[in-house]
Design a protein around this motif. Structure first.
Motif, PDB file in Angstrom:
ATOM      1  N   LEU A 255       0.745  -1.187  -0.127  1.00 24.56           N
ATOM      2  CA  LEU A 255       0.120   0.152  -0.204  1.00 24.56           C
ATOM      3  C   LEU A 255       0.870   1.275   0.085  1.00 24.56           C
ATOM      4  CD1 LEU A 255      -2.385  -1.118   2.845  1.00 24.56           C
ATOM      5  CD2 LEU A 255      -2.811  -1.446   0.366  1.00 24.56           C
ATOM      6  N   MET A 256       0.314   2.241  -0.727  1.00 18.13           N
ATOM      7  CA  MET A 256       1.377   3.442  -0.888  1.00 18.13           C
ATOM      8  C   MET A 256       0.818   4.691  -1.152  1.00 18.13           C
ATOM      9  SD  MET A 256       4.583   2.218  -3.686  1.00 18.13           S
ATOM     10  CE  MET A 256       3.436   1.233  -4.671  1.00 18.13           C
ATOM     11  N   PHE A 257       0.939   5.479  -0.495  1.00 16.19           N
ATOM     12  CA  PHE A 257       0.634   7.139  -0.709  1.00 16.19           C
ATOM     13  C   PHE A 257       1.855   7.604  -1.810  1.00 16.19           C
ATOM     14  CE2 PHE A 257      -1.328   7.275   3.880  1.00 16.19           C
ATOM     15  CZ  PHE A 257      -2.492   7.255   3.383  1.00 16.19           C
ATOM     16  N   CYS A 258       1.320   8.676  -2.250  1.00 18.03           N
ATOM     17  CA  CYS A 258       2.647   9.217  -3.048  1.00 18.03           C
ATOM     18  C   CYS A 258       3.843   9.407  -2.252  1.00 18.03           C
ATOM     19  CB  CYS A 258       2.140  10.556  -3.888  1.00 18.03           C
ATOM     20  SG  CYS A 258       1.837  11.723  -2.771  1.00 18.03           S
ATOM     21  N   GLU A 259       3.591   9.787  -1.123  1.00 11.71           N
ATOM     22  CA  GLU A 259       4.819  10.023  -0.316  1.00 11.71           C
ATOM     23  C   GLU A 259       5.806   8.741  -0.058  1.00 11.71           C
ATOM     24  OE1 GLU A 259       1.533  12.588   1.440  1.00 11.71           O
ATOM     25  OE2 GLU A 259       1.477  11.101   0.460  1.00 11.71           O
ATOM     26  N   ASP A 260       5.079   7.648   0.126  1.00 12.65           N
ATOM     27  CA  ASP A 260       5.725   6.543   0.341  1.00 12.65           C
ATOM     28  C   ASP A 260       6.637   6.051  -0.834  1.00 12.65           C
ATOM     29  OD1 ASP A 260       4.387   5.922   3.013  1.00 12.65           O
ATOM     30  OD2 ASP A 260       2.610   5.367   1.943  1.00 12.65           O
ATOM     31  N   ALA A 261       6.019   6.204  -1.971  1.00  9.23           N
ATOM     32  CA  ALA A 261       6.915   5.904  -3.159  1.00  9.23           C
ATOM     33  C   ALA A 261       8.000   6.765  -3.357  1.00  9.23           C
ATOM     34  CB  ALA A 261       5.821   5.962  -4.423  1.00  9.23           C
ATOM     35  N   ALA A 262       7.658   7.821  -3.225  1.00  7.57           N
ATOM     36  CA  ALA A 262       8.809   8.911  -3.130  1.00  7.57           C
ATOM     37  C   ALA A 262       9.875   8.438  -2.340  1.00  7.57           C
ATOM     38  CB  ALA A 262       8.283  10.353  -3.116  1.00  7.57           C
ATOM     39  N   ARG A 263       9.667   8.199  -0.900  1.00  7.04           N
ATOM     40  CA  ARG A 263      10.563   7.995  -0.020  1.00  7.04           C
ATOM     41  C   ARG A 263      11.430   6.786  -0.672  1.00  7.04           C
ATOM     42  NH1 ARG A 263       6.433  10.126   4.453  1.00  7.04           N
ATOM     43  NH2 ARG A 263       7.593  12.050   4.984  1.00  7.04           N
ATOM     44  N   LYS A 264      10.681   5.619  -0.857  1.00  6.17           N
ATOM     45  CA  LYS A 264      11.283   4.339  -1.314  1.00  6.17           C
ATOM     46  C   LYS A 264      12.289   4.629  -2.275  1.00  6.17           C
ATOM     47  CE  LYS A 264       8.280   0.921  -2.073  1.00  6.17           C
ATOM     48  NZ  LYS A 264       8.783  -0.261  -0.908  1.00  6.17           N
ATOM     49  N   LEU A 265      11.747   5.396  -3.291  1.00  5.82           N
ATOM     50  CA  LEU A 265      13.010   5.446  -4.191  1.00  5.82           C
ATOM     51  C   LEU A 265      13.930   6.404  -3.925  1.00  5.82           C
ATOM     52  CD1 LEU A 265      10.582   6.056  -7.628  1.00  5.82           C
ATOM     53  CD2 LEU A 265      11.795   4.016  -6.679  1.00  5.82           C
ATOM     54  N   LYS A 266      13.849   7.357  -3.136  1.00  7.64           N
ATOM     55  CA  LYS A 266      14.845   8.249  -2.552  1.00  7.64           C
ATOM     56  C   LYS A 266      16.188   7.537  -1.863  1.00  7.64           C
ATOM     57  CE  LYS A 266      15.897  12.468   0.257  1.00  7.64           C
ATOM     58  NZ  LYS A 266      16.576  13.151  -0.670  1.00  7.64           N
ATOM     59  N   ALA A 267      15.329   6.486  -1.270  1.00  7.58           N
ATOM     60  CA  ALA A 267      16.437   5.695  -0.300  1.00  7.58           C
ATOM     61  C   ALA A 267      17.045   4.839  -1.322  1.00  7.58           C
ATOM     62  CB  ALA A 267      15.615   5.042   0.886  1.00  7.58           C
ATOM     63  N   ALA A 292      -2.413  13.174  -6.957  1.00  5.35           N
ATOM     64  CA  ALA A 292      -1.476  13.024  -5.600  1.00  5.35           C
ATOM     65  C   ALA A 292       0.078  13.358  -6.349  1.00  5.35           C
ATOM     66  CB  ALA A 292      -1.652  12.136  -4.797  1.00  5.35           C
ATOM     67  N   VAL A 293       0.804  14.149  -5.685  1.00  6.14           N
ATOM     68  CA  VAL A 293       2.180  14.263  -6.295  1.00  6.14           C
ATOM     69  C   VAL A 293       3.156  14.480  -5.250  1.00  6.14           C
ATOM     70  CG1 VAL A 293       3.501  15.757  -7.958  1.00  6.14           C
ATOM     71  CG2 VAL A 293       1.051  15.265  -8.308  1.00  6.14           C
ATOM     72  N   ALA A 294       4.345  14.006  -5.401  1.00  5.01           N
ATOM     73  CA  ALA A 294       5.508  14.078  -4.311  1.00  5.01           C
ATOM     74  C   ALA A 294       6.767  14.460  -5.308  1.00  5.01           C
ATOM     75  CB  ALA A 294       5.468  12.988  -3.331  1.00  5.01           C
ATOM     76  N   TYR A 295       7.646  14.837  -4.995  1.00  3.82           N
ATOM     77  CA  TYR A 295       8.910  15.176  -5.549  1.00  3.82           C
ATOM     78  C   TYR A 295      10.136  14.798  -4.393  1.00  3.82           C
ATOM     79  CZ  TYR A 295       6.911  18.211  -9.069  1.00  3.82           C
ATOM     80  OH  TYR A 295       6.401  18.820  -9.990  1.00  3.82           O
ATOM     81  N   ALA A 296      11.193  14.256  -4.673  1.00  3.05           N
ATOM     82  CA  ALA A 296      12.566  14.187  -4.035  1.00  3.05           C
ATOM     83  C   ALA A 296      13.644  14.435  -4.981  1.00  3.05           C
ATOM     84  CB  ALA A 296      12.358  12.561  -3.385  1.00  3.05           C
ATOM     85  N   PHE A 297      14.613  15.081  -4.272  1.00  2.00           N
ATOM     86  CA  PHE A 297      15.920  15.260  -4.641  1.00  2.00           C
ATOM     87  C   PHE A 297      17.020  14.915  -3.961  1.00  2.00           C
ATOM     88  CE2 PHE A 297      12.842  18.732  -5.631  1.00  2.00           C
ATOM     89  CZ  PHE A 297      12.320  18.247  -6.871  1.00  2.00           C
ATOM     90  N   LYS A 298      18.074  14.834  -4.462  1.00  2.00           N
ATOM     91  CA  LYS A 298      19.475  14.575  -3.496  1.00  2.00           C
ATOM     92  C   LYS A 298      19.579  15.638  -2.595  1.00  2.00           C
ATOM     93  CE  LYS A 298      24.068  12.473  -3.930  1.00  2.00           C
ATOM     94  NZ  LYS A 298      23.653  11.322  -3.425  1.00  2.00           N
ATOM     95  N   GLY A 299      19.372  16.963  -3.228  1.00  2.00           N
ATOM     96  CA  GLY A 299      19.634  18.292  -2.596  1.00  2.00           C
ATOM     97  C   GLY A 299      20.950  18.711  -2.586  1.00  2.00           C
ATOM     98  N   LEU A 300      21.391  18.607  -3.756  1.00  2.00           N
ATOM     99  CA  LEU A 300      22.895  19.516  -4.137  1.00  2.00           C
ATOM    100  C   LEU A 300      22.695  21.011  -4.207  1.00  2.00           C
ATOM    101  CD1 LEU A 300      24.673  16.715  -6.188  1.00  2.00           C
ATOM    102  CD2 LEU A 300      24.760  16.785  -3.656  1.00  2.00           C
ATOM    103  N   PRO A 301      23.708  21.578  -3.800  1.00  2.00           N
ATOM    104  CA  PRO A 301      23.492  23.127  -4.424  1.00  2.00           C
ATOM    105  C   PRO A 301      23.692  23.125  -5.921  1.00  2.00           C
ATOM    106  CG  PRO A 301      25.043  22.555  -2.494  1.00  2.00           C
ATOM    107  CD  PRO A 301      24.744  21.437  -2.905  1.00  2.00           C
ATOM    108  N   GLY A 302      22.860  23.755  -6.394  1.00  2.00           N
ATOM    109  CA  GLY A 302      22.823  23.817  -7.966  1.00  2.00           C
ATOM    110  C   GLY A 302      22.287  22.473  -8.606  1.00  2.00           C
ATOM    111  N   GLY A 303      22.031  21.556  -7.983  1.00  2.00           N
ATOM    112  CA  GLY A 303      21.416  20.323  -8.535  1.00  2.00           C
ATOM    113  C   GLY A 303      19.899  20.161  -8.926  1.00  2.00           C
ATOM    114  N   TYR A 304      19.266  19.317  -9.004  1.00  2.00           N
ATOM    115  CA  TYR A 304      17.842  19.143  -9.379  1.00  2.00           C
ATOM    116  C   TYR A 304      17.195  19.707  -8.246  1.00  2.00           C
ATOM    117  CZ  TYR A 304      19.090  15.639 -12.806  1.00  2.00           C
ATOM    118  OH  TYR A 304      19.544  14.914 -14.166  1.00  2.00           O
ATOM    119  N   SER A 305      16.031  20.271  -8.475  1.00  2.00           N
ATOM    120  CA  SER A 305      15.051  21.056  -7.781  1.00  2.00           C
ATOM    121  C   SER A 305      13.704  20.874  -8.668  1.00  2.00           C
ATOM    122  CB  SER A 305      15.235  22.235  -7.340  1.00  2.00           C
ATOM    123  OG  SER A 305      15.438  23.313  -8.546  1.00  2.00           O
ATOM    124  N   ALA A 306      12.638  21.331  -7.919  1.00  2.00           N
ATOM    125  CA  ALA A 306      11.211  21.439  -8.717  1.00  2.00           C
ATOM    126  C   ALA A 306      11.148  22.450  -9.568  1.00  2.00           C
ATOM    127  CB  ALA A 306      10.255  21.519  -7.444  1.00  2.00           C
TER     128      ALA A 306
END
Length: 306
Positions: A255-267, A292-306
């Motif tokens: 079972l997955m909310f969009c948040e669950d799927a995003a966190r699984k792929l981020k990890a 329902a939409v969720a984003y996740a990025f590595k969080g690097l300066p100058g890297g991917y963002s929304a």
């Protein structure tokens, strides 16, 4: 007497001076031979966007035919790989050396893959939208692989509410009754025993991965497998009854909310050690008229963002 044809891009003055970030062509249709790990070279029908910058402020324009002809050479004489993309961008810049010092190409195509079913092991074709972006800026080559993976997501909240309805129906049906294992088993196999089902929906993960600058080959199949194995419920191609039942089981156990799927792929991507990544999860709701939409990025300066 043969006359010299005018070259306005080279000889005419610009109507207004100024540098431009990118100039080129979009949606160039071309067949390509794709080289990717774990597959033989295979043809794909692609569309390409090709660009160089225009750093010479008074230049009228670029030579677009030179970009087109370089792409045509890739199409007719080479296979698409990180190395041939680097050669392509070098050619873009070399043929515009007086006016440009940066280049970019975006190549979009669908990759058909043979995918096995869950239990019967029947096989069918599934097409995956793929986008490869390569750039040469400040003499630095960078490359990105983008991929869409479609899967099914079942709502945890809806599943809990459905279970409660089944519990209530069970309590009402067998209140103050001594019942056997056989009676419960038979009741669970009736429509009344499955009084409610949770809602699920087709969902898409939009993935972008920054590849290592020294990458020698694409691994599209490996990335598809990585994402689908983590999400557990990718949409299927060939399906027999046992496959459909297994798909229902997997949905119920994942079972997955969009948040669950995003966190699984981020990890997953953190553990995989990707240089940078972009994840957008889209759950196309069957309950709501919105997504329902969720984003996740590595969080690097100058890297991917929304």
């Amino acid at each position: 007497m043969q006359t010299t044809m005018p070259d306005i891009a080279h000889s005419a003055d610009a109507l207004q001076t100024g540098k431009l970030d990118w100039v080129g062509m979009g949606n160039i249709e071309l067949p390509l031979m794709l080289a990717t790990k774990d597959l033989p070279e295979q043809p794909v029908t692609a569309k390409a966007d090709a660009f160089v910058n225009l750093h010479k402020e008074d230049a009228k324009g670029i030579h677009m035919s030179r970009l087109f002809l370089a792409l045509d050479t890739l199409s007719c004489e080479q296979a698409l790989s990180p190395n041939t993309l680097k050669q392509l961008l070098d050619e873009f810049v070399t043929t515009h050396q007086d006016i440009s010092d940066a280049a970019k190409v975006v190549i979009n195509f669908e990759l058909p893959l043979r995918r096995p079913s869950l239990l019967s092991k029947k096989q069918g074709w599934k097409s995956y939208p793929v986008s490869i972006t390569a750039s040469l800026v400040n003499q630095t080559f960078s490359i990105e692989l983008a991929l869409d993976v479609t899967y099914s997501s079942t709502c945890p909240c809806s599943a809990a509410l459905a279970r409660q309805l089944i519990q209530d129906a069970f309590a009402a049906k067998f209140k103050d009754k001594d019942i056997s294992h056989e009676e419960v088993h038979a009741w669970l196999g009736t429509t009344e025993g499955v009084l409610a089902t949770p809602h699920s929906q087709r969902s898409i993960s939009n993935i972008k991965i920054k590849l290592d600058d020294n990458c020698q080959e694409f691994d599209i199949v490996g990335l598809v497998n990585l994402v689908e194995d983590e999400l557990k419920t990718p949409v299927q191609a060939a399906v027999k009854r046992e496959d459909e039942q297994e798909f229902a089981r997997l949905n119920g156990q994942n079972l997955m909310f969009c948040e669950d799927a995003a966190r699984k792929l981020k990890a997953l991507f953190e553990n995989a050690g990707f240089a940078d990544y972009y994840i957008k999860i889209n759950h196309y709701e069957s309950l709501h008229a919105h997504d329902a939409v969720a984003y996740a990025f590595k969080g690097l300066p100058g890297g991917y963002s929304a």
